[in-house]
Enzyme design. Structure first.
Site, PDB file in Angstrom:
ATOM      1  N   LYS A  98       0.862  -1.193   0.000  1.00 26.58           N
ATOM      2  CA  LYS A  98       0.000   0.000   0.000  1.00 26.58           C
ATOM      3  C   LYS A  98       0.889   1.231   0.000  1.00 26.58           C
ATOM      4  CE  LYS A  98      -4.160  -1.978   1.901  1.00 26.58           C
ATOM      5  NZ  LYS A  98      -3.718  -3.365   1.624  1.00 26.58           N
ATOM      6  N   ASP A 132      -1.743  -2.176  -4.142  1.00 25.68           N
ATOM      7  CA  ASP A 132      -3.158  -2.255  -3.748  1.00 25.68           C
ATOM      8  C   ASP A 132      -3.803  -0.890  -3.932  1.00 25.68           C
ATOM      9  OD1 ASP A 132      -2.853  -4.880  -2.896  1.00 25.68           O
ATOM     10  OD2 ASP A 132      -2.820  -4.402  -0.760  1.00 25.68           O
ATOM     11  N   MET A 133      -5.129  -0.872  -4.099  1.00 23.90           N
ATOM     12  CA  MET A 133      -5.810   0.426  -4.199  1.00 23.90           C
ATOM     13  C   MET A 133      -6.504   0.731  -2.877  1.00 23.90           C
ATOM     14  SD  MET A 133      -6.107   3.047  -6.000  1.00 23.90           S
ATOM     15  CE  MET A 133      -5.571   2.555  -7.635  1.00 23.90           C
ATOM     16  N   ARG A 182      -5.404  -5.959 -11.217  1.00 27.50           N
ATOM     17  CA  ARG A 182      -6.322  -6.753 -10.398  1.00 27.50           C
ATOM     18  C   ARG A 182      -7.645  -5.976 -10.381  1.00 27.50           C
ATOM     19  NH1 ARG A 182      -4.648  -6.407  -4.492  1.00 27.50           N
ATOM     20  NH2 ARG A 182      -3.023  -7.880  -5.037  1.00 27.50           N
ATOM     21  N   GLY A 186     -14.117  -3.257  -4.568  1.00 30.07           N
ATOM     22  CA  GLY A 186     -13.736  -2.106  -3.743  1.00 30.07           C
ATOM     23  C   GLY A 186     -14.150  -2.313  -2.309  1.00 30.07           C
ATOM     24  N   HIS A 225     -14.739 -13.304  -4.485  1.00 28.26           N
ATOM     25  CA  HIS A 225     -15.226 -14.581  -3.961  1.00 28.26           C
ATOM     26  C   HIS A 225     -16.624 -14.881  -4.477  1.00 28.26           C
ATOM     27  CE1 HIS A 225     -12.576 -12.642  -0.926  1.00 28.26           C
ATOM     28  NE2 HIS A 225     -11.928 -13.770  -1.133  1.00 28.26           N
ATOM     29  N   ARG A 286     -12.269  -4.448   7.532  1.00 28.08           N
ATOM     30  CA  ARG A 286     -12.832  -4.346   6.172  1.00 28.08           C
ATOM     31  C   ARG A 286     -13.428  -5.685   5.739  1.00 28.08           C
ATOM     32  NH1 ARG A 286      -8.492  -0.877   5.373  1.00 28.08           N
ATOM     33  NH2 ARG A 286      -7.189  -2.449   4.399  1.00 28.08           N
TER      34      ARG A 286
HETATM   35  C1  LIG Z   1      -7.112 -10.935  -3.801  1.00 27.53           C
HETATM   36  C2  LIG Z   1      -7.905  -9.733  -3.434  1.00 27.53           C
HETATM   37  C3  LIG Z   1      -7.294  -8.499  -3.400  1.00 27.53           C
HETATM   38  C4  LIG Z   1      -8.030  -7.340  -3.098  1.00 27.53           C
HETATM   39  N1  LIG Z   1      -7.438  -6.113  -3.165  1.00 27.53           N
HETATM   40  C5  LIG Z   1      -8.173  -5.009  -2.946  1.00 27.53           C
HETATM   41  C6  LIG Z   1      -7.621  -3.693  -3.104  1.00 27.53           C
HETATM   42  O1  LIG Z   1      -6.441  -3.511  -3.435  1.00 27.53           O
HETATM   43  N2  LIG Z   1      -8.430  -2.628  -2.870  1.00 27.53           N
HETATM   44  C7  LIG Z   1      -9.753  -2.765  -2.524  1.00 27.53           C
HETATM   45  O2  LIG Z   1     -10.443  -1.760  -2.346  1.00 27.53           O
HETATM   46  N3  LIG Z   1     -10.293  -3.998  -2.372  1.00 27.53           N
HETATM   47  C8  LIG Z   1      -9.547  -5.107  -2.560  1.00 27.53           C
HETATM   48  N4  LIG Z   1     -10.124  -6.338  -2.398  1.00 27.53           N
HETATM   49  C9  LIG Z   1     -11.470  -6.457  -1.772  1.00 27.53           C
HETATM   50  C10 LIG Z   1     -12.581  -6.316  -2.794  1.00 27.53           C
HETATM   51  O3  LIG Z   1     -12.653  -4.989  -3.233  1.00 27.53           O
HETATM   52  C11 LIG Z   1     -13.937  -6.696  -2.171  1.00 27.53           C
HETATM   53  O4  LIG Z   1     -14.212  -5.818  -1.118  1.00 27.53           O
HETATM   54  C12 LIG Z   1     -14.014  -8.116  -1.650  1.00 27.53           C
HETATM   55  O5  LIG Z   1     -13.357  -9.019  -2.474  1.00 27.53           O
HETATM   56  C13 LIG Z   1     -15.487  -8.527  -1.490  1.00 27.53           C
HETATM   57  O6  LIG Z   1     -16.129  -8.604  -2.750  1.00 27.53           O
HETATM   58  P1  LIG Z   1     -16.375 -10.002  -3.494  1.00 27.53           P
HETATM   59  O7  LIG Z   1     -16.378  -9.724  -4.951  1.00 27.53           O
HETATM   60  O8  LIG Z   1     -15.333 -10.982  -3.039  1.00 27.53           O
HETATM   61  O9  LIG Z   1     -17.748 -10.531  -3.000  1.00 27.53           O
HETATM   62  P2  LIG Z   1     -19.011  -9.767  -2.322  1.00 27.53           P
HETATM   63  O10 LIG Z   1     -19.617  -8.800  -3.280  1.00 27.53           O
HETATM   64  O11 LIG Z   1     -18.596  -9.277  -0.968  1.00 27.53           O
HETATM   65  O12 LIG Z   1     -19.967 -10.995  -2.118  1.00 27.53           O
HETATM   66  C14 LIG Z   1     -20.718 -11.543  -3.199  1.00 27.53           C
HETATM   67  C15 LIG Z   1     -21.098 -12.961  -2.870  1.00 27.53           C
HETATM   68  O13 LIG Z   1     -19.917 -13.788  -2.891  1.00 27.53           O
HETATM   69  C16 LIG Z   1     -20.006 -14.777  -1.868  1.00 27.53           C
HETATM   70  N5  LIG Z   1     -18.920 -14.580  -0.895  1.00 27.53           N
HETATM   71  C17 LIG Z   1     -18.238 -13.458  -0.670  1.00 27.53           C
HETATM   72  N6  LIG Z   1     -17.303 -13.645   0.281  1.00 27.53           N
HETATM   73  C18 LIG Z   1     -17.428 -14.930   0.670  1.00 27.53           C
HETATM   74  C19 LIG Z   1     -16.771 -15.735   1.628  1.00 27.53           C
HETATM   75  N7  LIG Z   1     -15.782 -15.272   2.376  1.00 27.53           N
HETATM   76  N8  LIG Z   1     -17.170 -17.016   1.768  1.00 27.53           N
HETATM   77  C20 LIG Z   1     -18.184 -17.516   1.033  1.00 27.53           C
HETATM   78  N9  LIG Z   1     -18.833 -16.794   0.104  1.00 27.53           N
HETATM   79  C21 LIG Z   1     -18.472 -15.521  -0.070  1.00 27.53           C
HETATM   80  C22 LIG Z   1     -21.369 -14.624  -1.230  1.00 27.53           C
HETATM   81  O14 LIG Z   1     -22.274 -15.446  -1.924  1.00 27.53           O
HETATM   82  C23 LIG Z   1     -21.691 -13.174  -1.496  1.00 27.53           C
HETATM   83  O15 LIG Z   1     -23.056 -12.904  -1.477  1.00 27.53           O
HETATM   84  C24 LIG Z   1      -9.408  -7.482  -2.757  1.00 27.53           C
HETATM   85  C25 LIG Z   1     -10.020  -8.733  -2.807  1.00 27.53           C
HETATM   86  C26 LIG Z   1      -9.314  -9.847  -3.153  1.00 27.53           C
HETATM   87  C27 LIG Z   1     -10.014 -11.158  -3.217  1.00 27.53           C
END
Ligand SMILES: Cc1cc2nc3c(=O)[nH]c(=O)nc-3n(C[C@H](O)[C@H](O)[C@H](O)COP(=O)(O)OP(=O)(O)OC[C@H]3O[C@@H](n4cnc5c(N)ncnc54)[C@H](O)[C@@H]3O)c2cc1C
Length: 305
Positions: A98, A132-133, A182, A186, A225, A286
């Protein structure tokens, strides 16, 4: 209810007094289930274990927002040490960082100088670095920094967040440097004047960004995820004959571990984001904000597929 939880945890994430308390408690409340230990030495066996299963890693030394040049220099040295240890232990790992921990908020010269030191070491050891953002007040400065660094170094990527209105334009502006990105939804608390308030818009925009970046021919890490996003990507790459080495899936350590292995078994590249260090409070909060169900494993250590 979900919105209240989200705001509540993102509010807690920004409280410095709670951050200080959390550091004193150590990894209570299950933070160790999603954080790879307090030092890199603790993280090494975890990375080796992930690598032995075929999962690639990006390690992140936890920490953000330094307020002095001395602290920024210390963080720079920690990144350099991390790169050296990745190489010494022959780990299949990249590094995420970061830029607020390297002096972004102090001065452009300081953060540039620190990034150059890190990138020189990364080139020497062939370690890929992702910036990272962070929150939207740093997007412009982070992307400008990235663009300049990408003109000098190939082994560097950054992150675009689909909740920001500006992201589509950012993707176009970055395209001249063939960015390695990536793509995420957010993770910060953002106002409706900069970010889509509705989750459906955030999800839709992520799909648009994935499409555009892949069709531009640039390397894309789909970090989510969410099965809807993952399945969308699988279909899109198949339909458009996108080569498997042009994209990968990324997930956070401790989240959907079985799905990570399932994707691997289907022949996709999967990278696990593994944070380590004692500055885990903001990261942990977060994650709780994203998915209140994560509270369950915070307290019980229960993981679901
Ligand atoms: C490798 C990585 C790097 C990242 N880097 C950054 C960054 O640099 N800056 C930033 O702002 N954000 C970052 N993020 C976080 C990202 O912005 C999201 O806040 C975070 O990934 C949650 O969004 P989602 O798309 O995973 O799913 P969400 O929109 O949170 O969830 C959607 C659906 O996915 C499923 N789900 C989600 N999480 C889980 C779980 N733990 N177990 C089971 N099912 C689940 C559920 O069905 C849920 O309803 C990063 C995420 C990852 C994975």
């Amino acid at each position: 209810m979900e919105a209240i939880n989200k705001s509540f945890f993102l509010f807690l994430a920004s409280r410095p007094s709670l951050d200080r308390l959390a550091k004193r408690w150590g990894s209570k409340f299950g933070a160790d289930k999603i954080v790879g230990g307090e030092t890199f030495e603790h993280a090494v066996p975890l990375i080796q274990n992930l690598n032995s299963q075929g999962l690639r890693v990006t390690v992140d030394h936890l920490g953000e927002f330094v307020s002095s040049e001395t602290e920024a220099k210390e963080r720079t040295q920690e990144c350099i040490d991390t790169i050296r240890m990745i190489s010494a232990h022959q780990l299949n790992s990249q590094m995420s960082l970061k830029v607020t921990s390297l002096g972004l908020d102090i001065s452009r010269d300081l953060v540039w100088e620190n990034m150059i030191e890190i990138m020189e070491e990364a080139v020497k050891h062939d370690v890929f670095v992702t910036i990272d953002m962070e929150d939207s007040t740093r997007t412009e400065a982070t992307l400008n920094l990235y663009k300049d660094l990408k003109k000098k170094y190939d082994n560097i990527g950054t992150v675009i967040q689909s909740y920001l209105y500006r992201s589509d334009q950012d993707l176009d502006d970055l395209n001249e440097v063939n960015p390695n990105l990536r793509l995420v939804k957010g993770a910060y608390k953002e106002a409706a004047k900069v970010a889509f308030p509705a989750k459906s818009d955030v999800d839709h925009n992520l799909k648009q960004l994935i499409k555009k970046h892949l069709l531009n021919g640039n390397f894309t890490a789909i970090a989510s995820h969410d099965d809807a996003i993952i399945n969308f990507t699988k279909e899109f790459v198949k339909e458009h004959d996108i080569p498997k080495d042009q994209f990968e899936f990324q997930m956070l350590y401790g989240m959907r571990s079985q799905s990570q292995l399932d994707l691997l078994a289907e022949g996709y590249t999967v990278r696990v984001y593994l944070p380590y260090g004692n500055d885990w409070y903001g990261y942990f909060m977060r994650r709780l904000a994203e998915r209140p169900a994560n509270i369950a494993f915070a307290f019980n250590g229960i993981f679901k597929k």
